[in-house]
Enzyme design. Structure first.
Site, PDB file in Angstrom:
ATOM      1  N   ASP A 206     -83.415  52.669   3.177  1.00 28.05           N
ATOM      2  CA  ASP A 206     -82.002  52.412   3.463  1.00 28.05           C
ATOM      3  C   ASP A 206     -81.869  51.303   4.497  1.00 28.05           C
ATOM      4  O   ASP A 206     -80.971  50.478   4.444  1.00 28.05           O
ATOM      5  CB  ASP A 206     -81.343  53.672   4.018  1.00 28.05           C
ATOM      6  CG  ASP A 206     -81.187  54.735   2.958  1.00 28.05           C
ATOM      7  OD1 ASP A 206     -80.662  55.802   3.266  1.00 28.05           O
ATOM      8  OD2 ASP A 206     -81.610  54.477   1.806  1.00 28.05           O
TER       9      ASP A 206
ATOM     10  N   SER B 112     -66.683  54.634   6.257  1.00 28.83           N
ATOM     11  CA  SER B 112     -68.071  54.897   6.647  1.00 28.83           C
ATOM     12  C   SER B 112     -68.250  54.488   8.108  1.00 28.83           C
ATOM     13  O   SER B 112     -67.286  54.131   8.785  1.00 28.83           O
ATOM     14  CB  SER B 112     -69.020  54.158   5.729  1.00 28.83           C
ATOM     15  OG  SER B 112     -68.773  52.788   5.842  1.00 28.83           O
ATOM     16  N   LEU B 113     -69.462  54.523   8.595  1.00 27.70           N
ATOM     17  CA  LEU B 113     -69.736  54.203   9.999  1.00 27.70           C
ATOM     18  C   LEU B 113     -70.561  52.929  10.078  1.00 27.70           C
ATOM     19  O   LEU B 113     -71.380  52.659   9.205  1.00 27.70           O
ATOM     20  CB  LEU B 113     -70.550  55.332  10.635  1.00 27.70           C
ATOM     21  CG  LEU B 113     -69.843  56.663  10.835  1.00 27.70           C
ATOM     22  CD1 LEU B 113     -70.853  57.729  11.242  1.00 27.70           C
ATOM     23  CD2 LEU B 113     -68.766  56.527  11.891  1.00 27.70           C
TER      24      LEU B 113
ATOM     25  N   GLU C 126     -73.971  63.429  18.089  1.00 33.33           N
ATOM     26  CA  GLU C 126     -74.140  64.414  17.006  1.00 33.33           C
ATOM     27  C   GLU C 126     -75.281  64.001  16.090  1.00 33.33           C
ATOM     28  O   GLU C 126     -75.702  62.854  16.098  1.00 33.33           O
ATOM     29  CB  GLU C 126     -72.879  64.463  16.119  1.00 33.33           C
ATOM     30  CG  GLU C 126     -71.619  64.444  16.875  1.00 33.33           C
ATOM     31  CD  GLU C 126     -70.388  64.444  15.972  1.00 33.33           C
ATOM     32  OE1 GLU C 126     -70.522  64.360  14.737  1.00 33.33           O
ATOM     33  OE2 GLU C 126     -69.300  64.538  16.534  1.00 33.33           O
TER      34      GLU C 126
ATOM     35  N   LYS D 288     -76.641  62.961  12.455  1.00 33.84           N
ATOM     36  CA  LYS D 288     -76.124  62.399  11.215  1.00 33.84           C
ATOM     37  C   LYS D 288     -76.842  63.135  10.084  1.00 33.84           C
ATOM     38  O   LYS D 288     -78.045  62.942   9.875  1.00 33.84           O
ATOM     39  CB  LYS D 288     -76.395  60.896  11.157  1.00 33.84           C
ATOM     40  CG  LYS D 288     -75.748  60.235   9.977  1.00 33.84           C
ATOM     41  CD  LYS D 288     -75.713  58.723  10.160  1.00 33.84           C
ATOM     42  CE  LYS D 288     -74.871  58.028   9.120  1.00 33.84           C
ATOM     43  NZ  LYS D 288     -75.237  58.305   7.754  1.00 33.84           N
TER      44      LYS D 288
ATOM     45  N   TYR E 236     -67.934  67.875  10.974  1.00 38.50           N
ATOM     46  CA  TYR E 236     -67.973  66.966  12.122  1.00 38.50           C
ATOM     47  C   TYR E 236     -66.694  66.175  12.381  1.00 38.50           C
ATOM     48  O   TYR E 236     -66.689  65.256  13.181  1.00 38.50           O
ATOM     49  CB  TYR E 236     -69.144  65.991  11.990  1.00 38.50           C
ATOM     50  CG  TYR E 236     -69.311  65.360  10.619  1.00 38.50           C
ATOM     51  CD1 TYR E 236     -68.352  64.503  10.100  1.00 38.50           C
ATOM     52  CD2 TYR E 236     -70.442  65.638   9.856  1.00 38.50           C
ATOM     53  CE1 TYR E 236     -68.503  63.936   8.853  1.00 38.50           C
ATOM     54  CE2 TYR E 236     -70.616  65.062   8.602  1.00 38.50           C
ATOM     55  CZ  TYR E 236     -69.638  64.214   8.108  1.00 38.50           C
ATOM     56  OH  TYR E 236     -69.798  63.646   6.871  1.00 38.50           O
TER      57      TYR E 236
ATOM     58  N   LYS F 217     -79.427  54.861  13.203  1.00 35.91           N
ATOM     59  CA  LYS F 217     -80.294  55.351  12.122  1.00 35.91           C
ATOM     60  C   LYS F 217     -81.732  55.473  12.616  1.00 35.91           C
ATOM     61  O   LYS F 217     -82.236  54.562  13.272  1.00 35.91           O
ATOM     62  CB  LYS F 217     -80.248  54.383  10.927  1.00 35.91           C
ATOM     63  CG  LYS F 217     -78.884  54.271  10.267  1.00 35.91           C
ATOM     64  CD  LYS F 217     -78.534  55.461   9.430  1.00 35.91           C
ATOM     65  CE  LYS F 217     -78.831  55.338   7.975  1.00 35.91           C
ATOM     66  NZ  LYS F 217     -78.226  54.474   7.073  1.00 35.91           N
TER      67      LYS F 217
ATOM     68  N   CYS G 176    -114.447  55.159 -18.734  1.00 39.58           N
ATOM     69  CA  CYS G 176    -115.300  54.982 -19.906  1.00 39.58           C
ATOM     70  C   CYS G 176    -115.923  53.595 -20.009  1.00 39.58           C
ATOM     71  O   CYS G 176    -116.698  53.324 -20.921  1.00 39.58           O
ATOM     72  CB  CYS G 176    -114.517  55.306 -21.177  1.00 39.58           C
ATOM     73  SG  CYS G 176    -113.279  54.073 -21.556  1.00 39.58           S
TER      74      CYS G 176
ATOM     75  N   CYS H 190    -106.370  51.085 -20.751  1.00 36.48           N
ATOM     76  CA  CYS H 190    -107.668  51.274 -21.394  1.00 36.48           C
ATOM     77  C   CYS H 190    -107.424  51.534 -22.882  1.00 36.48           C
ATOM     78  O   CYS H 190    -106.764  52.504 -23.245  1.00 36.48           O
ATOM     79  CB  CYS H 190    -108.401  52.469 -20.777  1.00 36.48           C
ATOM     80  SG  CYS H 190    -109.807  52.967 -21.791  1.00 36.48           S
TER      81      CYS H 190
END
Ligand code: IVH
Length: 668
Positions: free
Chosen positions: A32, A81-82, A112, A114, A224, A311, A408, A423
């Site tokens: 990510d 989103s963050l 907190e 994630k 949250y 992250k 083989c 093979c």
């Protein structure tokens, strides 16, 4: 062309390809973090070059999880989103910026976890859950209320007091590690594709159309974010504590932090302490506590200015490469595998990692005995992501791909247009022989009881079997002489082999290990062709004329039956009494009552299960389809048929029938 502009085009292509691997194929190839970094680079370049703006650029795309089969609902407040950061310094910068904007006010931050699952928005009215909606495209999401109701940690009716008449709470639906591992074990046993990580498992589960199956898998949810008017407190932390008192699961990790130092300590602590949590986490989130200050800071188009995500770095470990082994699969494809000095990575000891193919080995420029970085990334099998060249010993030669089969000795051939070496010695190469026999006895193929990977190896070593047809000549007397075989287990194996004579023709076709003929193709071939003799006599043109059978499959089928070795095996299987023709439907209670009809099943039923209805449709010559289109002849509707489906059926004029009407249609 300006080099920045050409980079924009290259990045768009690259990100589109990674999006497809992630969302469609469920096989992420980069972390990510790497993805975010590429996206950040693209966004910056696009800002500098408005002359090549494109509304369809991946940078303009908000991730969407909308699925057919669920009703879509608009969010009251858009689900944003963050912003992401990857270092303590970037988090500190964010805190300083917030401090500056709030000109000297005291700022408390809430730290907190994630949670790494799939986000959910719940609406409560008068203390009762009324709706659960996925993030979707941020503006509207899928109504998954029925599935969410099966999650035991989510309160359907609130306890305590002080909740507003109407509010929204957001959180993350997760599949705890234990449940994730159990689910994958079960899928492995059933030979179903495994989930790469708990996040994919959680979002996949939430989108199942069968709430009973959702309930069985053991989802959980952490909350949250509380939204609405008349919230109990003027700050985030106290609101979350109130939510906890109403029955929501709010993580104990949530902490108020009063200085940059406290934030840094929080990061340093949870960077490693998170590993003992029962659920997957991919970072930390920091939020300005005061709602008034949040309001002052406001939002950008994509994310709040009062919160930031930190992250965690993908866990990677450095270890020594002992040697590279080259392994031969059932189709003869050679896979290079790095054998490593054992190293602890995300809670498990890693000793082996895939090197995929020759191109990857060359890209990594990996030498013998190198120190290598191992990552788990999104996949289950760890991979080598880099080499620490600074500690490479002089004179260590680069790893070379083998030119001959390690099992083989046959010279390898490269499949045209592909990265793999193969093979070609199909009938004399031990791992290929064993692989085909293991596939043949597998659950989804002939499902032969009493025989697994180890037994196959043992029987080959003892000289009792060399191919799938030999299985039908095994006797109890031969087996009892072998190690680990008692009379009972020998008898069980022989009985299992005998019972496999009843396995339907389509599974026999699948069991043969014809390259490119998986379960679905085998079914298609068996049903459209009807029997083995016709299948063996067909040329490429006739095969490719069957729907869903492309030229590559057609060629592979013809090649398979051209081989004298295979023909001999087929004749021996015929003598052994295997099913060589598709079942005549009448003989097993079927009919042509639904011949040519395409039927979509929706909802839950009282008299039979969905699977039973599906089987009945096929037994009576019809086709079961997943979604309603102009080609649908009927919708077989049970309880709780989704309103979106009903609307679609009505607008296309497709008749909707109930189970009694359906049963009448196939009666007699
Ligand atoms: S707050 C407006 N807090 O991360 C801010 N999100 O990239 C709303 N997530 O879509 C999000 N844990 O699915 C927040 N403690 C947490 C979180 C969290 C996981 C997810 C959530 C969101 C994504 C943001």
């Amino acid at each position: 062309m300006d080099s920045e502009v050409s980079r924009i085009f290259a990045l768009r292509d690259l990100l589109n390809a990674h999006n497809h691997k992630y969302y469609v194929l469920n096989q992420p190839e980069i972390s990510d973090r790497e993805f975010d970094e590429l996206m950040r680079e693209l966004t910056e370049l696009e800002d500098r070059h408005p002359e090549v703006a494109d509304p369809l650029s991946p940078a303009r795309r908000v991730g969407s999880d909308l699925t057919d089969g669920f009703r879509q609902v608009a969010h009251v407040y858009p689900m944003l989103s963050l912003g992401n950061t990857y270092s303590i310094e970037e988090v500190d910068d964010f805190l300083r910026r917030a401090d500056n904007s709030l000109a000297g006010e005291k700022v408390t931050i809430v730290g907190e976890m994630k949670f790494d699952g799939t986000s959910i928005s719940l609406i409560y009215e008068n203390g009762r859950l009324v709706r659960a909606v996925t993030r979707g495209d941020g503006e509207k999401g899928d109504d998954v209320t029925e599935n969410v109701k099966t999650i035991k940690s989510i309160p359907l009716i609130l306890s305590g007091s002080g909740y507003p008449d109407m509010f929204e709470i957001r959180g993350e639906i997760v599949l705890p590690w234990k449940a994730f591992e159990r689910l994958n074990k079960e899928r492995e046993f059933n030979e179903e594709p495994l989930f790469a990580n708990p996040r994919n498992a959680a979002s996949g589960t939430l989108k199942l159309l069968n709430p009973a199956e959702v309930a069985r898998r053991g989802l959980d949810a952490y909350f949250y974010y509380l939204l609405g008017e008349n919230l109990p407190a003027d700050n985030h932390y106290d609101n979350m504590m109130a939510a906890r008192s109403w029955g929501f699961k709010v993580s104990d990790v949530m902490t108020r932090l009063d200085s940059i130092d406290e934030v840094d300590n929080f990061i340093n602590h949870w960077d490693s302490a998170r590993k003992s949590l029962p659920v997957a986490t991919d970072g930390l989130v920091f939020k300005v506590n005061s709602l008034r200050q949040q309001l002052n800071l406001g939002f950008t188009a994509k994310s709040p200015r009062w919160a930031i995500a930190y992250k965690f770095a993908a866990e990677r470990a450095l270890t020594r490469l002992i040697f590279v082994s080259f392994e031969v699969g059932r189709m003869g494809i050679i896979t290079p595998v790095a054998n490593l000095e054992p190293v602890l990575l995300s809670g498990t000891i890693v000793k082996r990692a895939s090197l995929h193919n020759e191109d990857i080995i060359r890209q990594l420029d990996i030498h013998e005995h190198d120190m290598v970085y191992v990552e788990k990334g999104g996949e289950i099998i760890p991979k080598i992501t880099g080499v620490d060249v600074s500690v490479r010993q002089e004179n260590e030669p680069p790893i070379k791909f083998v030119s001959h089969c390690p099992a083989c000795g046959t010279p390898l051939v490269r499949i045209e247009g592909e990265a793999s070496w193969v093979c070609p010695n199909k009938y004399g190469c031990q791992p290929q022989i064993a692989g085909r026999i293991e596939h043949f006895v597998g659950r989804r193929a002939m499902n032969i009881d009493g025989i697994g990977e180890e037994t196959v190896g043992q029987l080959i070593d003892a000289g009792l079997i060399k191919n799938i047809a030999d299985l039908y000549q095994l006797t109890v007397e031969q087996l009892v002489g072998l190690e680990r075989f008692a009379l009972k287990s020998a008898q069980r194996l022989v009985d299992g082999v005998a019972e496999s004579r009843n396995v339907p023709f389509e599974r026999v076709v699948f069991a043969l290990s014809i390259p490119f003929v998986g379960e679905t193709v085998a079914k298609k071939l068996a049903r459209s062709v009807g029997d083995m003799d016709t299948l063996m006599a067909m040329d490429e043109t006739r095969l490719a004329a069957i729907g869903d059978i492309g030229p590559r499959i057609a060629q592979s089928v013809v090649e398979y039956f051209d081989s004298p070795e295979n023909r001999q095996i087929i004749e021996r299987l015929r003598e052994a009494g295997l099913q060589f023709a598709a079942e005549n439907r009448e003989s097993i209670g079927g009919s042509d009552a639904l011949a040519g009809k395409t039927i979509v099943i929706s909802g839950t039923f009282a008299r039979h299960s969905r699977d039973e209805y599906k089987a009945m449709i096929e037994l009576h010559g019809g086709k079961n389809a997943g979604s309603i289109s102009k080609k649908t002849d009927y919708v077989l509707a049970g309880e709780n048929m989704g309103p979106a489906k009903l609307e679609k059926a009505t607008s296309l004029g497709v008749p909707v029938i109930n189970e009694d009407e359906f049963l009448k249609m196939i009666e007699g």
